[in-house]
Structure formats: structure tokens, C-alpha cells
Design an enzyme around this catalytic site. Structure first.
Site, mmCIF file in Angstrom:
data_model
loop_
_atom_site.group_PDB
_atom_site.id
_atom_site.type_symbol
_atom_site.label_atom_id
_atom_site.label_comp_id
_atom_site.label_asym_id
_atom_site.label_seq_id
_atom_site.Cartn_x
_atom_site.Cartn_y
_atom_site.Cartn_z
ATOM 1 N N SER A 1 10.870 5.113 -9.911
ATOM 2 C CA SER A 1 10.549 4.041 -8.958
ATOM 3 C C SER A 1 10.546 4.543 -7.535
ATOM 4 O O SER A 1 11.306 5.437 -7.176
ATOM 5 C CB SER A 1 11.610 2.936 -9.094
ATOM 6 O OG SER A 1 11.535 2.050 -8.003
ATOM 7 N N TYR B 1 20.368 -0.652 -9.074
ATOM 8 C CA TYR B 1 19.151 -0.386 -9.885
ATOM 9 C C TYR B 1 18.463 0.885 -9.381
ATOM 10 O O TYR B 1 18.223 1.807 -10.155
ATOM 11 C CB TYR B 1 18.180 -1.566 -9.807
ATOM 12 C CG TYR B 1 16.779 -1.170 -10.190
ATOM 13 C CD1 TYR B 1 15.802 -0.944 -9.209
ATOM 14 C CD2 TYR B 1 16.431 -0.975 -11.511
ATOM 15 C CE1 TYR B 1 14.523 -0.539 -9.550
ATOM 16 C CE2 TYR B 1 15.149 -0.577 -11.866
ATOM 17 C CZ TYR B 1 14.197 -0.365 -10.872
ATOM 18 O OH TYR B 1 12.937 0.047 -11.218
ATOM 19 N N LYS C 1 17.932 4.926 -10.998
ATOM 20 C CA LYS C 1 16.678 5.691 -11.080
ATOM 21 C C LYS C 1 16.874 7.070 -10.456
ATOM 22 O O LYS C 1 16.443 8.086 -10.987
ATOM 23 C CB LYS C 1 15.550 4.940 -10.354
ATOM 24 C CG LYS C 1 15.111 3.672 -11.046
ATOM 25 C CD LYS C 1 14.500 3.972 -12.410
ATOM 26 C CE LYS C 1 14.118 2.713 -13.165
ATOM 27 N NZ LYS C 1 13.572 3.011 -14.502
HETATM 28 C C1 WQD Z 1 8.157 -7.563 -2.506
HETATM 29 C C2 WQD Z 1 8.149 -8.192 -1.125
HETATM 30 C C3 WQD Z 1 10.228 -9.235 -0.503
HETATM 31 C C4 WQD Z 1 10.072 -12.480 -3.424
HETATM 32 C C5 WQD Z 1 10.112 -4.129 -6.609
HETATM 33 C C6 WQD Z 1 10.969 -3.974 -7.785
HETATM 34 C C7 WQD Z 1 11.501 -2.589 -7.841
HETATM 35 C C8 WQD Z 1 10.401 -1.565 -7.693
HETATM 36 C C9 WQD Z 1 9.577 -1.830 -6.454
HETATM 37 C C10 WQD Z 1 9.702 -0.742 -9.838
HETATM 38 C C11 WQD Z 1 9.451 -7.934 -0.376
HETATM 39 C C12 WQD Z 1 9.098 -10.258 -0.595
HETATM 40 C C13 WQD Z 1 9.757 -11.348 -2.686
HETATM 41 C C14 WQD Z 1 10.103 -13.744 -2.771
HETATM 42 C C15 WQD Z 1 9.482 -12.670 -0.714
HETATM 43 N N1 WQD Z 1 9.529 -1.552 -8.793
HETATM 44 N N2 WQD Z 1 9.460 -11.450 -1.367
HETATM 45 N N3 WQD Z 1 9.786 -13.784 -1.432
HETATM 46 O O1 WQD Z 1 11.664 -5.638 -3.627
HETATM 47 O O2 WQD Z 1 9.549 -4.289 -3.263
HETATM 48 O O3 WQD Z 1 10.864 -4.100 -5.413
HETATM 49 O O4 WQD Z 1 9.102 -3.181 -6.581
HETATM 50 O O5 WQD Z 1 10.594 -0.013 -10.051
HETATM 51 O O6 WQD Z 1 12.097 -2.473 -9.106
HETATM 52 O O7 WQD Z 1 12.000 -4.908 -7.693
HETATM 53 O O8 WQD Z 1 9.527 -6.151 -4.888
HETATM 54 O O9 WQD Z 1 8.381 -8.257 -5.450
HETATM 55 O O10 WQD Z 1 10.895 -8.313 -5.086
HETATM 56 O O11 WQD Z 1 9.378 -7.966 -3.135
HETATM 57 O O12 WQD Z 1 9.220 -12.737 0.503
HETATM 58 O O13 WQD Z 1 10.382 -14.802 -3.377
HETATM 59 O O14 WQD Z 1 8.041 -9.597 -1.276
HETATM 60 O O15 WQD Z 1 11.034 -9.504 0.634
HETATM 61 O O16 WQD Z 1 9.134 -7.742 0.986
HETATM 62 P P1 WQD Z 1 10.436 -5.050 -4.173
HETATM 63 P P2 WQD Z 1 9.572 -7.749 -4.715
#
Ligand code: WQD
Length: 346
Positions: A127, A152, A156
Site C-alpha cells: 500500500s 494498518y 504493510k
Molecule cells: C480518501 C480521501 C479522506 C471518507 C485508503 C485505504 C488505504 C490505502 C489507501 C490500500 C481522504 C476523504 C473519506 C469520507 C472524506 N489503500 N474522505 N469523507 O484514507 O486515502 O486510504 O487508500 O491499501 O488502505 O484506506 O482512503 O477513501 O478513506 O479517503 O472526506 O467519508 O477521502 O479524508 O482525504 P485513504 P479514503
């Protein structure tokens, strides 16, 4: 005879899309999944897409005896793709020991299971969280891995270190070295064009895309945008969103690379698109591609979030001959079609 590939976590979001691509490329697939974050119905849906039902066993790879028995029964596998892991960032902060126990034990017992036989080709699901908040963008595979933002992400990082040390250590008794590719995913979103498989979050979605589609479907009243005071053009965080089918195809390219390149011990690849989008841009894309108006509000930052990250994808293009080619509007539309198919199935 088609190569046989063990896919751990093969009923999960990325795993199921990868099984489809593998089968369509002629690979024989055996799935090991403990159903903690999926259902057996996904197996039937894969079969409806590929017209061949993959072999599958319900097995908890963090149970050493069960894991070793599974690998003994499939000692004729040519390669392993290891997806099986818990992956909710927020949950990992609340339950760190569940994450260290499950994610690390599953990997360690999978390695032990492979050592029982002669299978030494491993593709590991890593990741971009290993980079933390990079100082320079885009990130290359040489970008230093920073302190993980959550347990998490730390599992990784630790797993990458375990695999690196494994390839540097003494050879297994049969003298056959491990050959490993660690694929660093950015933000996988969307769903298969058939809308038969897609992201199936347990409970309230942590990730952005399923929260958007559930809000548009009326399951959630409002999307919270976690902060618009970041140093980005519109103040909301930027991520490199990659279409899940493009990501799945990268795993086939990785298998072919391992087949061809006998020399590699361990290597790392960024799997992104090279283009970052902010949260507001993803919302705009969703509204544009689906015609759905989204109810959202700006709230405070989410602890543990980084500000911005996107990938330099040149290494995967050069060595794997792979490049993501799906645009953001196609991705957000595919996620909506999947959500609509879930609503129809209720
Ligand atoms: C994306 C953006 C939030 C939800 C994920 C996986 C991680 C890794 C990378 C594989 C952020 C914003 C989110 C919401 C929001 N993948 N958001 N409101 O945190 O980048 O990490 O991808 O390994 O395992 O968790 O992804 O989709 O949670 O957030 O504003 O209700 O969307 O702040 O900027 P993230 P995400």
C-alpha cells in the site's frame, strides 16, 4: 497446462476483480478466504462473469495448522497472490492487536506454507500508506517510507521488511529462492463493468467512494468532507484514485513478469495513475458522470489523514508493461452502477 495461482483474500474487493482477470487470461485459480470481509455469493458472481467457478476454500490463514494444511493440499501451485489482510485504517487504530495478529500471522504462515512445497513466486498486496506524507511528489519506489500513520499501514511496512529479509536470508532447503513483487496500491475505486462485483464495505464505509455512492442511494444522509483547510488548490486532500479493474490487470502483468524475470529477489511497484484528485474533484466527477446531486458538508479533518499523494508510475510501465487507462468519470460511474445493482438485489 494453465498455471495454478493461489489467491488469498480472493473474495475481497481487489481480490475478486483480480480473480476475474486471472481466469480470463487462462490461469487456474484457487481462492483461500476466511469470509471475514466478504461472502460466498461473490464466488457465484465471479462465475457469472467468467463462466468458470473458481475453486475456493474457507480458511483462516492466521490459524497456522489450517494455513499449512491448505498449502499442503495445493503444493502444485505455481504462484501466490496474497491479499488476505484486514484493511480498515480507522479500525486498526481502535484494534491494533487484531491487525498485527491477523495481517502478520497470515503472511508468516503463508510463507511457511509455501516453503513446505516448491512454490516460490509471491505477489504481495502492499500500500502507498507505507510512504506516509511524502515530502516530494509524485512518489517513486525510492521515496523513503515514513512512519506509518496507523497500525494498518505499519503492518504493510513490517510485511515488506519481512519479505525483503526473507529474500536476503539463507536459501530454503530445496535451494529454490523466493521471488517476490510488492505492489503498492494507491486508492482503488470503482467496480467491474458488469456491476456484478465491487466494493462491499462492512457497516459504515470508511473509504470515500462507497460513502459517496451510499449517500447518493439515500443509505447515508450526508457525506462529510473531512477538512478543506489543507495546502491543496481547493483545500481538500488529494489522492491517486485507480480503477479497480486496471489494478487487477496489473496483477496479471506482475505474474507474467515473475514468469519471465528469473533474477528478481524482491521488487516494489507503485500502482496508481500518476494523477491526483481532491475530494471535491471526486464529488464533482461523481455528479457529472451520474447526474446525481450529492449531499455533503465540510467538517473537521480526520485524524491520520495525509494531505496529498500521487504516484510516479513509470517503473510499472517500464518493467511490467502496464499502465492504468481509466479516467475518473468512468471510475465514479462504475461505482454508482454497482451501488444501483446492490439496491436492485435487495
Ligand atoms: C480518501 C480521501 C479522506 C471518507 C485508503 C485505504 C488505504 C490505502 C489507501 C490500500 C481522504 C476523504 C473519506 C469520507 C472524506 N489503500 N474522505 N469523507 O484514507 O486515502 O486510504 O487508500 O491499501 O488502505 O484506506 O482512503 O477513501 O478513506 O479517503 O472526506 O467519508 O477521502 O479524508 O482525504 P485513504 P479514503
Amino acid at each position: 497446462m494453465a498455471s495454478k495461482v493461489i489467491v488469498t483474500g480472493g473474495l475481497g474487493f481487489i481480490g475478486s476483480h483480480t480473480v476475474v482477470e486471472l481466469q480470463q487470461k487462462g490461469y487456474k485459480v484457487i481462492i483461500a478466504d476466511n469470509l471475514s470481509n466478504s461472502t460466498l455469493e461473490v464466488l457465484d458472481r465471479i462465475a457469472r462473469i467468467t463462466e468458470q467457478k473458481p475453486e475456493m476454500e474457507v480458511v483462516d490463514l492466521s490459524d497456522r495448522a489450517a494455513c499449512l494444511a491448505f498449502f499442503k493440499a495445493h503444493a502444485d501451485a505455481d504462484a501466490v497472490i496474497h491479499f488476505a489482510a484486514s484493511k480498515a485504517v480507522g479500525e486498526s487504530v481502535q484494534k491494533p492487536m487484531l491487525y498485527y495478529r491477523n495481517n502478520l500471522d497470515s503472511l508468516l504462515y503463508t510463507i511457511e506454507g509455501m516453503q513446505q512445497g516448491s512454490c516460490r513466486k509471491l505477489v504481495y498486496s502492499s500500500s502507498c500508506t507505507v510512504y506516509g506524507q511524502p515530502k516530494q511528489l509524485p512518489v517513486t519506489e525510492q521515496t523513503p517510507r515514513l512512519e506509518a500513520e496507523c497500525p494498518y499501514g505499519n503492518t504493510k511496512k513490517i510485511s515488506e521488511d519481512i519479505l525483503t529479509d526473507l529474500t536476503k536470508g539463507e536459501l530454503p532447503a530445496d535451494g529454490k529462492p523466493f521471488r517476490i513483487l510488492a505492489l503498492r496500491y494507491f486508492n482503488p475505486i470503482g467496480a467491474h463493468p458488469s456491476a456484478l462485483i465491487g466494493e462491499l464495505p462492512n457497516g459504515v464505509p470508511g473509504n470515500l467512494m462507497p460513502f459517496i455512492t451510499q449517500t447518493a442511494a439515500g443509505i447515508r444522509p450526508c457525506l462529510q468532507v473531512f477538512g478543506n483547510d489543507y495546502a491543496t488548490p481547493d483545500g481538500t486532500p488529494i489522492r491517486d484514485y485507480i480503477y479497480v479493474c486496471d489494478l487487477a490487470q496489473a496483477h496479471v502483468a506482475a505474474m507474467e513478469y515473475l514468469e519471465k524475470e528469473q533474477a528478481v529477489g524482491i521488487d516494489f511497484f507503485n500502482l496508481g495513475t500518476g494523477r491526483g484528485y481532491s475530494v471535491l474533484e471526486v464529488i464533482e466527477s461523481f455528479e457529472r458522470s451520474t447526474g446525481q446531486k450529492l449531499n455533503y458538508k465540510i467538517t473537521g479533518r480526520r485524524p491520520g489523514d495525509i494531505e496529498q499523494i500521487w504516484a510516479d508510475t513509470s517503473k510499472a510501465e517500464r518493467l511490467l508493461g502496464w499502465k492504468a487507462n481509466t479516467g475518473i468519470d468512468q471510475m465514479t460511474l462504475s461505482a454508482w452502477k454497482w451501488q444501483q445493482s446492490l439496491e436492485r438485489a435487495k
